[in-house]
Design a protein around this motif. Structure first.
Motif, mmCIF file in Angstrom:
data_model
loop_
_atom_site.group_PDB
_atom_site.id
_atom_site.type_symbol
_atom_site.label_atom_id
_atom_site.label_comp_id
_atom_site.label_asym_id
_atom_site.label_seq_id
_atom_site.Cartn_x
_atom_site.Cartn_y
_atom_site.Cartn_z
ATOM 1 N N LEU A 1 8.497 5.109 -1.139
ATOM 2 C CA LEU A 1 9.402 4.071 -1.685
ATOM 3 C C LEU A 1 9.599 3.667 -0.201
ATOM 4 N N ASP A 2 10.353 4.791 0.242
ATOM 5 C CA ASP A 2 11.499 4.649 1.505
ATOM 6 C C ASP A 2 10.941 3.623 2.663
ATOM 7 N N ASP A 3 9.731 4.307 2.891
ATOM 8 C CA ASP A 3 8.383 3.503 4.023
ATOM 9 C C ASP A 3 8.041 2.106 3.370
ATOM 10 N N ALA A 4 8.143 2.080 1.992
ATOM 11 C CA ALA A 4 7.778 0.850 1.280
ATOM 12 C C ALA A 4 8.809 -0.511 1.705
ATOM 13 N N GLU A 5 10.133 0.304 1.468
ATOM 14 C CA GLU A 5 11.354 -0.171 1.265
ATOM 15 C C GLU A 5 11.363 -1.502 3.172
ATOM 16 N N GLN A 6 11.519 -0.275 4.127
ATOM 17 C CA GLN A 6 11.499 -1.316 5.147
ATOM 18 C C GLN A 6 10.929 -1.901 5.506
ATOM 19 N N THR A 7 9.302 -1.562 5.627
ATOM 20 C CA THR A 7 8.158 -2.239 5.470
ATOM 21 C C THR A 7 8.106 -3.093 5.398
ATOM 22 N N TYR A 8 8.715 -3.173 3.870
ATOM 23 C CA TYR A 8 8.658 -4.831 2.913
ATOM 24 C C TYR A 8 9.932 -5.930 3.716
ATOM 25 N N THR B 1 9.243 -5.697 -7.510
ATOM 26 C CA THR B 1 8.432 -5.272 -8.986
ATOM 27 C C THR B 1 8.426 -2.776 -7.981
ATOM 28 N N LEU B 2 8.682 -3.127 -6.189
ATOM 29 C CA LEU B 2 9.490 -2.028 -5.162
ATOM 30 C C LEU B 2 10.927 -1.570 -6.364
ATOM 31 N N ARG B 3 11.866 -2.639 -6.550
ATOM 32 C CA ARG B 3 13.222 -2.472 -6.914
ATOM 33 C C ARG B 3 13.514 -1.572 -8.588
ATOM 34 N N LEU C 1 0.882 -0.988 0.050
ATOM 35 C CA LEU C 1 -0.212 0.046 -0.033
ATOM 36 C C LEU C 1 0.804 1.282 -0.362
ATOM 37 N N ARG C 2 1.978 1.036 1.188
ATOM 38 C CA ARG C 2 3.247 2.710 0.620
ATOM 39 C C ARG C 2 3.650 2.501 -0.425
ATOM 40 N N GLN C 3 3.919 1.470 -1.282
ATOM 41 C CA GLN C 3 4.478 1.887 -2.484
ATOM 42 C C GLN C 3 4.019 2.675 -3.218
ATOM 43 N N ALA C 4 2.093 1.509 -3.468
ATOM 44 C CA ALA C 4 1.281 2.426 -4.450
ATOM 45 C C ALA C 4 1.297 3.502 -4.334
ATOM 46 N N GLU C 5 1.576 4.144 -2.549
ATOM 47 C CA GLU C 5 1.504 5.239 -2.611
ATOM 48 C C GLU C 5 1.743 6.248 -2.516
#
Length: 321
Positions: free
Chosen positions: A214-221, A246-248, A207-211
């Motif tokens: 990306l940094d928050d998403a990376e840490q949460t992954y 997909t984030l990378r 969800l963070r990635q879709a928003e």
């Protein structure tokens, strides 16, 4: 020559035990369906899923027999359907259409054991979400949450909340989805369930990635994958490894993305999860297209489409500029 099954069936008819034998058959397979579904849910390993796949015909027969006059009843039919839905969620549906709607409707009217009803509602919500029936999926989750809370099963209620959050993600209701994911996460953490906590974290990262965070998403992954590694759940690890890929891609780290996609597909292939394997094969193909490798991209999209067709999925993949 008469088969063993035909011979034994005739003998049971002669002795007047055919109905009771059919009831025992249905009851045993329905109970095993829950055992196998729970084992797969807990481990993400292929073995329990293979048992469900191998016994699909017996589980469909158990549903029919349970509903016959004098059969073992709705709880048995509902348990068999929960097992079949667990299989369909990963491998796709084949054979007979799902009977879950009719069985669930009757089961609620007959006051079947509430935890089983809640599990069936969650299973149907996931199926409805996959079919794009998001409002219906949310309604099922809300009912499942109420049923689970009513019998004091906080983890089951949180599973319904988590399923509702994912439906909200699909409906682009991101604020509500995030709130529901955090609520479910707190419940899983409080119960010490690393597997479901990791799954909630992975969805929160997505969800963070879709928003665009990306940094928050990376840490949460990273937190999700650490929890899932501790829980030893290979399927969920593979799933969120692929989403990290997909984030990378979004970060322009294509070599890292390729490695992550390959690892994700290997893990998903090990449990026969064709749907998500196809997604990440297509992700790698899209990356190849973006980098100008048109032949590699075409081959990747063809492989992804073959995976979907193998699970009787009518979805089509398209190359998007």
């Amino acid at each position: 020559l008469e088969s063993i099954a035909e011979y034994s069936g005739a003998k049971l008819m002669e002795s007047g035990q055919a109905a009771s034998a059919a009831a025992r058959h249905a009851t045993w397979y329905a109970a095993q369906a829950l055992v196998w579904a729970d084992a797969f849910d807990a481990s993400g390993e292929e073995g329990p899923l293979e048992r469900l796949a191998a016994e699909r015909d017996n589980l469909e027969a158990a549903t029919r027999r349970a509903l016959e006059p004098g059969g073992p009843g709705l709880a048995v039919a509902l348990a068999a359907q929960v097992g079949l839905e667990a299989l369909a969620a990963v491998r796709g549906r084949s054979g007979e259409p799902s009977s879950l709607d009719n069985v669930l409707r009757a089961g609620r009217a007959a006051n079947v054991e509430p935890r089983l009803v809640a599990r069936a509602l969650i299973a149907r919500a996931a199926a409805r979400r996959s079919a794009g029936k998001l409002d219906d999926a949310v309604a099922d989750c809300l009912e499942a949450e109420a049923v689970a809370a009513g019998c004091g099963d906080d983890v089951l209620a949180a599973r319904a909340t988590l399923t509702r959050a994912i439906a909200c993600q699909h409906a682009r209701q991101t604020a509500e989805a995030a709130e529901l994911l955090v609520r479910a996460l707190h419940s899983f953490e409080a119960s010490g369930n690393l597997r479901l906590a990791g799954f909630a974290l992975g969805n929160l990262a997505f969800l963070r990635q879709a928003e665009g965070h990306l940094d928050d998403a990376e840490q949460t992954y990273a937190k999700a994958l650490a929890a899932l590694s501790s829980a030893g759940h290979r399927r969920y690890q593979a799933l969120f490894t692929g989403f990290l890929g997909t984030l990378r891609c979004e970060q322009g780290r294509f070599a890292d993305a390729r490695e992550l996609f390959a690892a994700a597909c290997a893990g998903l292939d090990s449990v026969g999860d064709r749907r998500f394997s196809a997604l990440f094969v297509a992700g790698e193909a899209a990356m190849a297209a973006a980098l100008g490798s048109t032949a590699e991209a075409a081959e990747g999209f063809a492989r992804a489409q073959a995976l979907l067709e193998a699970m009787a999925d009518t979805a089509r993949l398209a190359v998007v500029d």
